[in-house]
Design a protein around this motif. Structure first.
Motif, PDB file in Angstrom:
ATOM      1  N   GLY A  31       0.811  -1.223   0.000  1.00 45.26           N
ATOM      2  CA  GLY A  31       0.000   0.000   0.000  1.00 45.26           C
ATOM      3  C   GLY A  31       0.840   1.267   0.000  1.00 45.26           C
ATOM      4  N   VAL A  32       1.904   1.286   0.793  1.00 45.70           N
ATOM      5  CA  VAL A  32       2.782   2.461   0.845  1.00 45.70           C
ATOM      6  C   VAL A  32       3.477   2.662  -0.500  1.00 45.70           C
ATOM      7  CG1 VAL A  32       4.891   3.389   1.904  1.00 45.70           C
ATOM      8  CG2 VAL A  32       3.098   2.414   3.348  1.00 45.70           C
ATOM      9  N   THR A  33       3.928   1.574  -1.115  1.00 44.56           N
ATOM     10  CA  THR A  33       4.597   1.676  -2.414  1.00 44.56           C
ATOM     11  C   THR A  33       3.644   2.211  -3.482  1.00 44.56           C
ATOM     12  OG1 THR A  33       6.027  -0.181  -1.821  1.00 44.56           O
ATOM     13  CG2 THR A  33       5.901   0.393  -4.152  1.00 44.56           C
ATOM     14  N   ILE A  34       2.434   1.699  -3.512  1.00 43.03           N
ATOM     15  CA  ILE A  34       1.447   2.177  -4.485  1.00 43.03           C
ATOM     16  C   ILE A  34       1.115   3.641  -4.226  1.00 43.03           C
ATOM     17  CG2 ILE A  34      -0.966   1.935  -5.216  1.00 43.03           C
ATOM     18  CD1 ILE A  34      -0.555  -1.118  -4.824  1.00 43.03           C
ATOM     19  N   GLY A  35       0.948   4.011  -2.965  1.00 42.91           N
ATOM     20  CA  GLY A  35       0.690   5.409  -2.623  1.00 42.91           C
ATOM     21  C   GLY A  35       1.823   6.316  -3.077  1.00 42.91           C
ATOM     22  N   ALA A  36       3.067   5.876  -2.891  1.00 40.25           N
ATOM     23  CA  ALA A  36       4.214   6.686  -3.308  1.00 40.25           C
ATOM     24  C   ALA A  36       4.220   6.897  -4.820  1.00 40.25           C
ATOM     25  CB  ALA A  36       5.515   6.014  -2.863  1.00 40.25           C
ATOM     26  N   PHE A  37       3.938   5.841  -5.572  1.00 43.30           N
ATOM     27  CA  PHE A  37       3.899   5.990  -7.023  1.00 43.30           C
ATOM     28  C   PHE A  37       2.722   6.850  -7.472  1.00 43.30           C
ATOM     29  CE2 PHE A  37       7.111   2.758  -7.139  1.00 43.30           C
ATOM     30  CZ  PHE A  37       7.825   3.054  -8.283  1.00 43.30           C
ATOM     31  N   HIS A  38       1.637   6.844  -6.692  1.00 48.97           N
ATOM     32  CA  HIS A  38       0.502   7.705  -7.016  1.00 48.97           C
ATOM     33  C   HIS A  38       0.746   9.142  -6.571  1.00 48.97           C
ATOM     34  CE1 HIS A  38      -1.879   4.174  -8.111  1.00 48.97           C
ATOM     35  NE2 HIS A  38      -2.677   5.033  -8.716  1.00 48.97           N
ATOM     36  N   VAL A  39       1.883   9.422  -5.964  1.00 53.07           N
ATOM     37  CA  VAL A  39       2.329  10.791  -5.706  1.00 53.07           C
ATOM     38  C   VAL A  39       3.300  11.209  -6.809  1.00 53.07           C
ATOM     39  CG1 VAL A  39       3.730  12.253  -4.183  1.00 53.07           C
ATOM     40  CG2 VAL A  39       1.959  10.790  -3.216  1.00 53.07           C
ATOM     41  N   ILE A  40       4.252  10.336  -7.117  1.00 54.46           N
ATOM     42  CA  ILE A  40       5.297  10.650  -8.097  1.00 54.46           C
ATOM     43  C   ILE A  40       4.723  10.840  -9.500  1.00 54.46           C
ATOM     44  CG2 ILE A  40       7.339   9.705  -9.272  1.00 54.46           C
ATOM     45  CD1 ILE A  40       7.947   8.260  -6.552  1.00 54.46           C
TER      46      ILE A  40
END
Length: 180
Positions: free
Chosen positions: A39-48
């Motif tokens: 979840g954190v990884t997906i959230g980070a990519f949805h920021v970048i």
């Protein structure tokens, strides 16, 4: 306040592809630590990804002016249609293992539409920090929800989440193209 509500709805629509794919991934019997990291990884990519799109969109809007609004609306419309088509396809063989490069590829694949949406939002002059924070947080939360729900009853929901997300983006695209 109206802009925040709109961003939350749009972020939910963009996070629906992560949610729907996470449902299937949740059926792999993942541990809670793995679910948290995914979840954190997906959230980070949805920021970048939307951040890169917004920056590119703001640069392009300086050159295109009012046409940028129509281009942004068209992009949202296209993304929505693409999400609906992907939801209606019945191939489940694209599931990657949620670790290492598999997690990276998974996060990139479910956040690509966020780049295009960011491009459209950048052309429309969206507030960068607010936009990427809402999209990132919503995608992370929806990913966690999808992974956890997938452990329980993923076969009942399937691709309907992505279908709903596509409909929402199509609605926003039409609203921008045909102002009322």
């Amino acid at each position: 306040m109206h802009e925040v509500v709109t961003l939350i709805i749009m972020a939910g629509a963009l996070g629906m592809d992560a949610f729907s794919v996470a449902l299937g991934m949740g059926m792999l019997g993942l541990r809670l630590r793995q679910i948290f990291r995914i979840g954190v990884t997906i959230g980070a990519f949805h920021v970048i990804m939307p951040l890169m799109g917004i920056v590119a969109g703001k640069v392009l809007s300086n050159y295109f002016g009012m046409i940028a609004t129509y281009i942004g609306g068209a992009l949202l419309l296209i993304i929505g249609i693409q999400m609906m088509i992907a939801a209606l396809k019945s191939d489940d063989d694209s599931l990657v293992k949620p670790m290492g490069w598999g997690l990276f590829l998974f996060a990139v694949s479910v956040s690509l539409d966020s780049f295009s949406a960011g491009l459209g939002l950048g052309m429309l002059g969206a507030k960068t920090l607010l936009t990427v924070a809402v999209i990132g947080a919503m995608s992370m939360i929806l990913s966690w929800a999808g992974l956890l729900m997938g452990r329980k009853f993923g076969q009942y929901i399937g691709s309907y989440g992505e279908l709903i997300g596509g409909c929402i983006l199509i609605g926003f695209g039409i609203k921008l193209i045909i102002p009322m």
